[in-house]
Motif scaffolding. Structure first.
Motif, PDB file in Angstrom:
ATOM      1  N   ALA A   1       0.846  -1.200   0.000  1.00 18.43           N
ATOM      2  CA  ALA A   1       0.000   0.000   0.000  1.00 18.43           C
ATOM      3  C   ALA A   1       0.880   1.250   0.000  1.00 18.43           C
ATOM      4  O   ALA A   1       0.647   2.194  -0.762  1.00 18.43           O
ATOM      5  CB  ALA A   1      -0.919   0.009   1.217  1.00 18.43           C
ATOM      6  N   GLN A   2       1.906   1.232   0.818  1.00 21.72           N
ATOM      7  CA  GLN A   2       2.823   2.371   0.894  1.00 21.72           C
ATOM      8  C   GLN A   2       3.481   2.598  -0.466  1.00 21.72           C
ATOM      9  O   GLN A   2       3.651   3.729  -0.916  1.00 21.72           O
ATOM     10  CB  GLN A   2       3.878   2.045   1.948  1.00 21.72           C
ATOM     11  CG  GLN A   2       4.631   3.212   2.475  1.00 21.72           C
ATOM     12  CD  GLN A   2       5.369   2.842   3.757  1.00 21.72           C
ATOM     13  OE1 GLN A   2       4.822   2.210   4.653  1.00 21.72           O
ATOM     14  NE2 GLN A   2       6.625   3.220   3.841  1.00 21.72           N
ATOM     15  N   HIS A   3       3.802   1.497  -1.122  1.00 21.08           N
ATOM     16  CA  HIS A   3       4.405   1.561  -2.442  1.00 21.08           C
ATOM     17  C   HIS A   3       3.402   2.129  -3.461  1.00 21.08           C
ATOM     18  O   HIS A   3       3.724   3.001  -4.265  1.00 21.08           O
ATOM     19  CB  HIS A   3       4.827   0.134  -2.810  1.00 21.08           C
ATOM     20  CG  HIS A   3       5.772   0.051  -3.949  1.00 21.08           C
ATOM     21  ND1 HIS A   3       6.563  -1.043  -4.169  1.00 21.08           N
ATOM     22  CD2 HIS A   3       6.043   0.918  -4.943  1.00 21.08           C
ATOM     23  CE1 HIS A   3       7.279  -0.829  -5.260  1.00 21.08           C
ATOM     24  NE2 HIS A   3       6.985   0.344  -5.749  1.00 21.08           N
ATOM     25  N   ALA A   4       2.153   1.656  -3.388  1.00 22.93           N
ATOM     26  CA  ALA A   4       1.110   2.145  -4.301  1.00 22.93           C
ATOM     27  C   ALA A   4       0.874   3.641  -4.077  1.00 22.93           C
ATOM     28  O   ALA A   4       0.812   4.426  -5.030  1.00 22.93           O
ATOM     29  CB  ALA A   4      -0.192   1.367  -4.075  1.00 22.93           C
ATOM     30  N   HIS A   5       0.776   4.027  -2.803  1.00 25.76           N
ATOM     31  CA  HIS A   5       0.575   5.449  -2.484  1.00 25.76           C
ATOM     32  C   HIS A   5       1.723   6.287  -3.065  1.00 25.76           C
ATOM     33  O   HIS A   5       1.510   7.395  -3.557  1.00 25.76           O
ATOM     34  CB  HIS A   5       0.547   5.675  -0.968  1.00 25.76           C
ATOM     35  CG  HIS A   5      -0.609   5.017  -0.267  1.00 25.76           C
ATOM     36  ND1 HIS A   5      -1.817   4.770  -0.870  1.00 25.76           N
ATOM     37  CD2 HIS A   5      -0.741   4.556   1.006  1.00 25.76           C
ATOM     38  CE1 HIS A   5      -2.639   4.189   0.009  1.00 25.76           C
ATOM     39  NE2 HIS A   5      -1.999   4.040   1.144  1.00 25.76           N
ATOM     40  N   SER A   6       2.944   5.757  -2.994  1.00 27.08           N
ATOM     41  CA  SER A   6       4.107   6.499  -3.497  1.00 27.08           C
ATOM     42  C   SER A   6       3.980   6.755  -4.993  1.00 27.08           C
ATOM     43  O   SER A   6       4.310   7.833  -5.485  1.00 27.08           O
ATOM     44  CB  SER A   6       5.401   5.727  -3.230  1.00 27.08           C
ATOM     45  OG  SER A   6       5.547   5.483  -1.856  1.00 27.08           O
ATOM     46  N   GLU A   7       3.491   5.751  -5.713  1.00 29.10           N
ATOM     47  CA  GLU A   7       3.320   5.921  -7.154  1.00 29.10           C
ATOM     48  C   GLU A   7       2.275   7.004  -7.429  1.00 29.10           C
ATOM     49  O   GLU A   7       2.451   7.840  -8.315  1.00 29.10           O
ATOM     50  CB  GLU A   7       2.874   4.601  -7.811  1.00 29.10           C
ATOM     51  CG  GLU A   7       3.856   3.440  -7.651  1.00 29.10           C
ATOM     52  CD  GLU A   7       5.052   3.530  -8.603  1.00 29.10           C
ATOM     53  OE1 GLU A   7       5.095   4.454  -9.433  1.00 29.10           O
ATOM     54  OE2 GLU A   7       5.951   2.675  -8.488  1.00 29.10           O
ATOM     55  N   ILE A   8       1.193   6.973  -6.683  1.00 33.83           N
ATOM     56  CA  ILE A   8       0.087   7.923  -6.916  1.00 33.83           C
ATOM     57  C   ILE A   8       0.504   9.345  -6.511  1.00 33.83           C
ATOM     58  O   ILE A   8       0.292  10.304  -7.265  1.00 33.83           O
ATOM     59  CB  ILE A   8      -1.178   7.466  -6.138  1.00 33.83           C
ATOM     60  CG1 ILE A   8      -1.655   6.093  -6.661  1.00 33.83           C
ATOM     61  CG2 ILE A   8      -2.283   8.509  -6.245  1.00 33.83           C
ATOM     62  CD1 ILE A   8      -2.059   6.046  -8.118  1.00 33.83           C
ATOM     63  N   ILE A   9       1.112   9.477  -5.344  1.00 31.34           N
ATOM     64  CA  ILE A   9       1.582  10.806  -4.918  1.00 31.34           C
ATOM     65  C   ILE A   9       2.717  11.262  -5.840  1.00 31.34           C
ATOM     66  O   ILE A   9       2.858  12.447  -6.146  1.00 31.34           O
ATOM     67  CB  ILE A   9       2.057  10.769  -3.446  1.00 31.34           C
ATOM     68  CG1 ILE A   9       0.887  10.484  -2.511  1.00 31.34           C
ATOM     69  CG2 ILE A   9       2.745  12.089  -3.067  1.00 31.34           C
ATOM     70  CD1 ILE A   9      -0.109  11.611  -2.326  1.00 31.34           C
ATOM     71  N   GLY A  10       3.501  10.288  -6.320  1.00 33.81           N
ATOM     72  CA  GLY A  10       4.632  10.609  -7.187  1.00 33.81           C
ATOM     73  C   GLY A  10       4.220  11.245  -8.514  1.00 33.81           C
ATOM     74  O   GLY A  10       5.066  11.779  -9.243  1.00 33.81           O
TER      75      GLY A  10
END
Lengths: 95, 307
Positions: free
Chosen positions: B36-45
């Motif tokens: 989830a943290q990884h997915a959030h990083s992609e989206i915020i990125g």
């Protein structure tokens, strides 16, 4: 509105003509048509496919991992189904 | 317990755990948190670079940047899909993100001040991400590993477009070259922090390595990244802002200085230059899109009734 009101779809892509459709992942969409369009945008941005199937995840019936041993056991002891089971003299051609 | 032994046997044999297999609660929780943290990083990125789409200096750069930001959205979705195979709810994860209850990579809390930042993010930030992600293609959880294979294929384009952009700027005016060096100076240390705290302070590493979720420690990956990046910087004609950076022939690696871990923890805790802005932007986009999601649902329901 409930949070997950868009159903989950599983996506299968045929990479090129002559190959099977292969499962590539899942996505949420409100209906079948949108699922197909979303799948195109999500899983084939670089020409990864020539055909897409989408199917609602709830429509899939799967074998259970808990009983995988008994479920697949019937084929476990039938070594005679494999060509290597048979001993053929080496000088018999094309066999 | 039989189930636990079977799980351990599969992991030890370097086979993959699949969604409906039995798995320890801790393994499931760790994976959901990490993916989830990884997915959030992609989206915020998407935000730091999205900032430059409307001001890209040419149609070519604009098309490339659009494609890259669209890829980041795709990466986020592959990863959210992987969390759902573990029983997580995607909408709930988004809520946790916009309420600040789940984290994303701290690197995206730094601002993109010039167009050179777009190039440096591609080269260094995506370069560091690739170092982290390539080993994850062999992580023990099948859906995560498969998502990472797709992501890694696409990241290679991201890194190369960034480096090419910088090469172009470096062959321009002195002002453009200065702009590149200045961006490198700002992003180098944060990019080193992307690998997480030093091994001695990384609370999750040991268990994650045992479960083969992680395949290398933070410090190993950080070293690999430094070793890869130095020759690329030489070729580009820029320097890294680290006086301790030097080749160590005995070790066969570059020595380098210690990142400012106080700054790292501050940004993790939410005190970076853009934390509030990033989360607020994501929250607003999510809420502004609510009517679209509702309309599509209503349309689908209406058609189902008619059918």
């Amino acid at each position: 509105m409930s949070r997950s009101s868009w159903p989950l779809y599983e996506v299968f892509v045929r990479g090129k003509r002559g190959l099977n459709h292969v499962h590539v992942g899942s996505l949420h969409a409100p209906d079948d048509e949108m699922a197909l369009r979303n799948a195109r945008d999500l899983y084939t941005r670089r020409n990864e496919g020539v055909s897409i199937w989408v199917v609602k995840a709830e429509a899939i019936t799967a074998s259970s991992p808990d009983e995988k041993d008994p479920f697949f056991a019937p084929s476990g002891d039938k070594v005679y189904r494999h060509p290597t089971f048979y001993v053929i003299p080496e000088d018999v051609p094309h066999l | 317990m039989d189930l636990e032994r079977e799980f351990e046997r599969v992991v030890a044999a370097d086979h993959r755990i699949e969604p409906r297999d039995w798995m320890p609660d801790g393994y499931r929780k760790t994976l959901i948190r990490q993916i989830a943290q990884h997915a959030h990083s992609e989206i915020i990125g998407m935000q730091p670079e999205g900032n430059w789409i409307s001001r890209a200096p040419s149609l070519r750069r604009k098309a490339i940047l659009l494609a890259k930001v669209q890829d980041e959205a795709g990466h986020g979705l592959y990863l959210y899909a992987a969390t759902e195979t573990l029983g997580a709810d995607r909408a709930e994860l988004t809520e946790k993100l916009v309420e600040g209850r789940q984290k994303y990579s701290s690197i995206f809390n730094y601002p993109t001040l010039t167009f050179a930042d777009v190039g440096v993010i591609g080269w260094l930030v995506d370069g560091a991400a690739i170092c982290n992600q390539v080993p994850l293609c062999r992580t023990s959880y099948g859906p995560y590993a498969r998502a990472m294979i797709r992501v890694c294929k696409e990241e290679s384009f991201h890194q190369r477009q960034g480096y090419e952009l910088l090469l172009t700027m470096m062959s321009g005016t002195q002002q453009q070259r200065d702009m590149v060096q200045e961006a490198v100076d700002r992003w180098w240390w944060p990019s080193l922090m992307m690998f997480g705290p030093p091994d001695a302070e990384s609370s999750n590493t040991e268990q994650s390595m045992l479960w083969r979720i992680k395949r290398h420690t933070n410090d190993e990956l950080r070293q690999r990244y430094v070793d890869m990046s130095v020759p690329q910087a030489d070729k580009l004609g820029v320097t890294f802002p680290d006086p301790e950076l030097a080749w160590n022939a005995d070790r066969g690696h570059y020595d380098f200085g210690e990142p400012d871990w106080t700054e790292f923890w501050q940004v993790v805790k939410g005190e970076g230059p853009c934390n509030a802005q990033r989360v607020e932007h994501r929250r607003k986009a999510h809420e502004d899109g609510a009517w679209v999601r509702e309309a599509a649902t209503a349309y689908a329901a209406k058609r189902e009734k008619a059918a």
